[in-house]
Design an enzyme around this catalytic site. Structure first.
Site, PDB file in Angstrom:
ATOM      1  N   SER A   4       0.751  -1.364  -0.113  1.00  0.00           N
ATOM      2  CA  SER A   4      -0.062  -0.057  -0.129  1.00  0.00           C
ATOM      3  C   SER A   4       1.046   1.285   0.043  1.00  0.00           C
ATOM      4  O   SER A   4       0.503   2.189  -0.455  1.00  0.00           O
ATOM      5  CB  SER A   4      -0.913  -0.058   1.294  1.00  0.00           C
ATOM      6  OG  SER A   4      -1.668   1.165   1.505  1.00  0.00           O
ATOM      7  N   ARG A  33       0.631   4.222  -2.593  1.00  0.00           N
ATOM      8  CA  ARG A  33       0.135   5.618  -2.332  1.00  0.00           C
ATOM      9  C   ARG A  33       1.052   6.636  -2.293  1.00  0.00           C
ATOM     10  O   ARG A  33       0.971   7.741  -2.444  1.00  0.00           O
ATOM     11  CB  ARG A  33      -0.671   5.355  -1.105  1.00  0.00           C
ATOM     12  CG  ARG A  33      -2.113   4.667  -0.902  1.00  0.00           C
ATOM     13  CD  ARG A  33      -2.548   4.641   0.584  1.00  0.00           C
ATOM     14  NE  ARG A  33      -1.569   3.710   1.465  1.00  0.00           N
ATOM     15  CZ  ARG A  33      -0.942   4.666   2.357  1.00  0.00           C
ATOM     16  NH1 ARG A  33      -0.711   5.982   2.515  1.00  0.00           N
ATOM     17  NH2 ARG A  33       0.063   3.900   3.195  1.00  0.00           N
ATOM     18  N   ARG A  34       2.310   6.174  -2.032  1.00  0.00           N
ATOM     19  CA  ARG A  34       3.132   7.188  -1.552  1.00  0.00           C
ATOM     20  C   ARG A  34       4.604   7.118  -2.250  1.00  0.00           C
ATOM     21  O   ARG A  34       4.992   8.307  -3.236  1.00  0.00           O
ATOM     22  CB  ARG A  34       3.713   7.119   0.005  1.00  0.00           C
ATOM     23  CG  ARG A  34       2.430   7.030   0.922  1.00  0.00           C
ATOM     24  CD  ARG A  34       2.148   8.693   0.947  1.00  0.00           C
ATOM     25  NE  ARG A  34       3.090   9.719   1.179  1.00  0.00           N
ATOM     26  CZ  ARG A  34       3.846   9.592   2.210  1.00  0.00           C
ATOM     27  NH1 ARG A  34       3.306   9.111   3.497  1.00  0.00           N
ATOM     28  NH2 ARG A  34       4.852  10.640   2.295  1.00  0.00           N
ATOM     29  N   HIS A  72      12.571  -8.819   4.106  1.00  0.00           N
ATOM     30  CA  HIS A  72      13.367  -7.744   3.779  1.00  0.00           C
ATOM     31  C   HIS A  72      14.923  -8.258   3.694  1.00  0.00           C
ATOM     32  O   HIS A  72      15.698  -7.866   2.744  1.00  0.00           O
ATOM     33  CB  HIS A  72      13.212  -6.748   4.630  1.00  0.00           C
ATOM     34  CG  HIS A  72      12.034  -6.017   4.654  1.00  0.00           C
ATOM     35  ND1 HIS A  72      11.815  -4.850   5.512  1.00  0.00           N
ATOM     36  CD2 HIS A  72      11.241  -5.793   3.583  1.00  0.00           C
ATOM     37  CE1 HIS A  72      10.729  -4.196   5.258  1.00  0.00           C
ATOM     38  NE2 HIS A  72      10.222  -4.933   4.262  1.00  0.00           N
ATOM     39  N   LYS A 111      11.143   0.224   6.320  1.00  0.00           N
ATOM     40  CA  LYS A 111      11.570  -0.004   7.760  1.00  0.00           C
ATOM     41  C   LYS A 111      10.798  -1.082   8.140  1.00  0.00           C
ATOM     42  O   LYS A 111       9.520  -1.602   7.691  1.00  0.00           O
ATOM     43  CB  LYS A 111      11.632   1.106   8.411  1.00  0.00           C
ATOM     44  CG  LYS A 111      10.094   1.876   8.472  1.00  0.00           C
ATOM     45  CD  LYS A 111       9.172   1.000   9.318  1.00  0.00           C
ATOM     46  CE  LYS A 111       7.796   1.553   8.775  1.00  0.00           C
ATOM     47  NZ  LYS A 111       6.493   0.521   9.314  1.00  0.00           N
ATOM     48  N   ARG A 153       0.170  -7.207   8.879  1.00  0.00           N
ATOM     49  CA  ARG A 153       0.828  -6.703  10.138  1.00  0.00           C
ATOM     50  C   ARG A 153       0.454  -7.585  11.441  1.00  0.00           C
ATOM     51  O   ARG A 153       0.767  -7.250  12.375  1.00  0.00           O
ATOM     52  CB  ARG A 153       1.026  -5.276  10.406  1.00  0.00           C
ATOM     53  CG  ARG A 153       1.764  -4.526   9.493  1.00  0.00           C
ATOM     54  CD  ARG A 153       1.481  -3.004   9.437  1.00  0.00           C
ATOM     55  NE  ARG A 153       0.430  -2.740   8.775  1.00  0.00           N
ATOM     56  CZ  ARG A 153      -0.003  -1.349   8.408  1.00  0.00           C
ATOM     57  NH1 ARG A 153       0.732  -0.440   9.087  1.00  0.00           N
ATOM     58  NH2 ARG A 153      -1.255  -1.157   7.807  1.00  0.00           N
ATOM     59  N   ASP A 167       6.660  -2.510  13.302  1.00  0.00           N
ATOM     60  CA  ASP A 167       5.810  -1.947  12.629  1.00  0.00           C
ATOM     61  C   ASP A 167       5.909  -0.327  13.042  1.00  0.00           C
ATOM     62  O   ASP A 167       6.365   0.433  12.105  1.00  0.00           O
ATOM     63  CB  ASP A 167       4.349  -2.267  12.094  1.00  0.00           C
ATOM     64  CG  ASP A 167       3.779  -1.593  11.152  1.00  0.00           C
ATOM     65  OD1 ASP A 167       4.266  -1.684   9.965  1.00  0.00           O
ATOM     66  OD2 ASP A 167       2.793  -0.439  11.439  1.00  0.00           O
ATOM     67  N   TYR A 205      -4.869   7.964  17.087  1.00  0.00           N
ATOM     68  CA  TYR A 205      -3.382   8.071  16.346  1.00  0.00           C
ATOM     69  C   TYR A 205      -2.878   8.990  17.185  1.00  0.00           C
ATOM     70  O   TYR A 205      -3.175  10.068  17.574  1.00  0.00           O
ATOM     71  CB  TYR A 205      -3.843   8.816  14.939  1.00  0.00           C
ATOM     72  CG  TYR A 205      -2.519   9.100  14.205  1.00  0.00           C
ATOM     73  CD1 TYR A 205      -1.662   8.103  13.606  1.00  0.00           C
ATOM     74  CD2 TYR A 205      -2.003  10.300  14.133  1.00  0.00           C
ATOM     75  CE1 TYR A 205      -0.745   8.588  12.842  1.00  0.00           C
ATOM     76  CE2 TYR A 205      -0.767  10.732  13.635  1.00  0.00           C
ATOM     77  CZ  TYR A 205      -0.028   9.924  12.949  1.00  0.00           C
ATOM     78  OH  TYR A 205       1.090  10.300  12.275  1.00  0.00           O
ATOM     79  N   THR A 231       5.005  11.060  10.796  1.00  0.00           N
ATOM     80  CA  THR A 231       4.195  10.936   9.414  1.00  0.00           C
ATOM     81  C   THR A 231       3.571  12.319   8.867  1.00  0.00           C
ATOM     82  O   THR A 231       2.239  12.374   8.403  1.00  0.00           O
ATOM     83  CB  THR A 231       3.082   9.809   9.508  1.00  0.00           C
ATOM     84  OG1 THR A 231       2.293  10.098  10.345  1.00  0.00           O
ATOM     85  CG2 THR A 231       3.982   8.417   9.554  1.00  0.00           C
TER      86      THR A 231
END
Length: 362
Positions: A42, A46-47, A107, A125, A193, A205, A263, A283
């Protein structure tokens, strides 16, 4: 791509007759760094892919994932190719670097394969799931003179330089404490996750963010005094946690992370004279104008800073490191050391943590 379950994969070694990939003596890269994207996550969709397409320092070349059809759907909006599989992407001679956004447990394998193929690596990460895995990747990157970085975007945001300047100037007095938290609401039940075998859990995470922030602000040599993890009774997966960390100079750090909260993304440094707090620390959107708050006994001051795109800064910094000659510089050694130190703290938290079973909340 092969099955993405966790495996004890050792970094692949070169065989006689194989393409040795990029080496220290190869011609330097002078133009945009050509990227292949490995993984259809994702955050990549998205980024990262849009940021690469918009950044003049990099050139998005190709995408590969577990499903060729999904890779094609990722690649199509940007007018780039989709490779049949990960091996094909890594072997491409027209790619200088690989961005890896596969599940965390994979990874180490894919970063090692890319490094052996002579590609610089930007990996989501955390770099690995243990310090031993991270150290093996670091040694491989060092031996080949390649750039190896984690995609900790927040480290590239200039708001943190403002905080460091306050500390260095003595505005806070003698530093006594550091606190940081990164917590998010519960994820969809199907989210990877929540899968231990894929490197799931809150510590890997979101917990690595406060850990990396502590290393960034307090320096190396941090130790873990204690920790607690809220875990699922069914499989022991950590849903949230707290850790008490200390620096060699005696600064105490309290770190909170989890998948069970409203959050929150912040840190604070508390000194003998003042305290400074950064909200939206990890973020912030590219359009967000940060506010750094300095509190003294009889005075409070808010510093409103310019907005900054930390992902664009991250990509440009990575490209600059590649063009500067790769992984042989002291700056790259610092990045690699930070990756290993983060995973050493993760290992220590796992070892020392009290597990608190979350009853009736699965």
């Amino acid at each position: 791509m092969p099955d993405q379950r966790a495996s004890q994969v050792q970094p692949p070694t070169e065989r006689a007759g194989q393409n040795p990939g990029r080496r220290l003596e190869d011609a330097p890269i002078t133009g945009p760094v050509r990227f292949g994207v490995l993984g259809t996550s994702s955050i990549a969709r998205r980024r990262v892919l849009p940021a690469m397409a918009a950044n003049e320092d990099v050139d998005l070349v190709s995408v590969a994932g577990r499903s060729h059809a999904k890779a094609q759907s990722f690649a199509h909006p940007f007018g780039v190719s989709a490779d049949a599989d990960a091996e094909a992407l890594i072997a491409r001679p027209d790619i200088d670097a690989v961005y890896i956004s596969t599940p965390t447990a994979t990874h180490p394998e894919w970063a090692a394969r890319a490094l052996v193929a002579g590609k610089h690596v930007l990996v989501e990460k955390p770099i690995a799931t243990t310090a031993d895995e991270a150290q093996k990747l670091v040694r491989l990157a060092e031996a080949r003179g390649l750039v190896l970085r984690e995609n900790f975007m927040f480290l590239h945001h200039p708001q943190h330089d403002t905080v460091r300047d306050m500390v260095a100037s003595g505005r806070l007095g003698h530093l006594r404490g550091f606190s940081s938290s990164f917590c998010i609401p519960p994820l969809p039940a199907s989210d990877i996750r929540y899968v231990p075998e894929l490197g799931g859990g809150a510590l890997l995470d979101v917990g690595v963010y406060p850990l990396r922030a502590a290393l960034s602000m307090l320096g190396p040599g941090l130790g873990v005094a204690g920790a607690a993890l809220r875990v699922r009774p069914s499989d022991g997966l950590d849903l949230s946690g707290e850790a008490l960390v200390y620096s060699p100079s005696g600064v105490l750090a309290s770190l909170t992370f989890g998948f069970e909260h409203a959050y929150g993304s912040r840190y604070a440094l508390w000194g003998s004279r003042a305290r400074v707090t950064v909200d939206r620390a990890f973020t912030p959107p590219a359009s967000y104008q940060p506010s750094v708050v300095l509190e003294e006994q009889d005075h409070e001051e808010t510093f409103r800073l310019p907005a900054a795109d930390q992902l664009a800064c991250c990509l440009s910094s990575f490209a600059a490191a590649v063009r500067a000659g790769g992984g042989a510089s002291p700056e790259e050694a610092t990045w690699r050391a930070g990756a290993v130190a983060t995973m050493e703290l993760v290992d220590a938290i796992r070892e020392r943590a009290v597990h608190v079973s979350v009853q009736g909340e699965e």
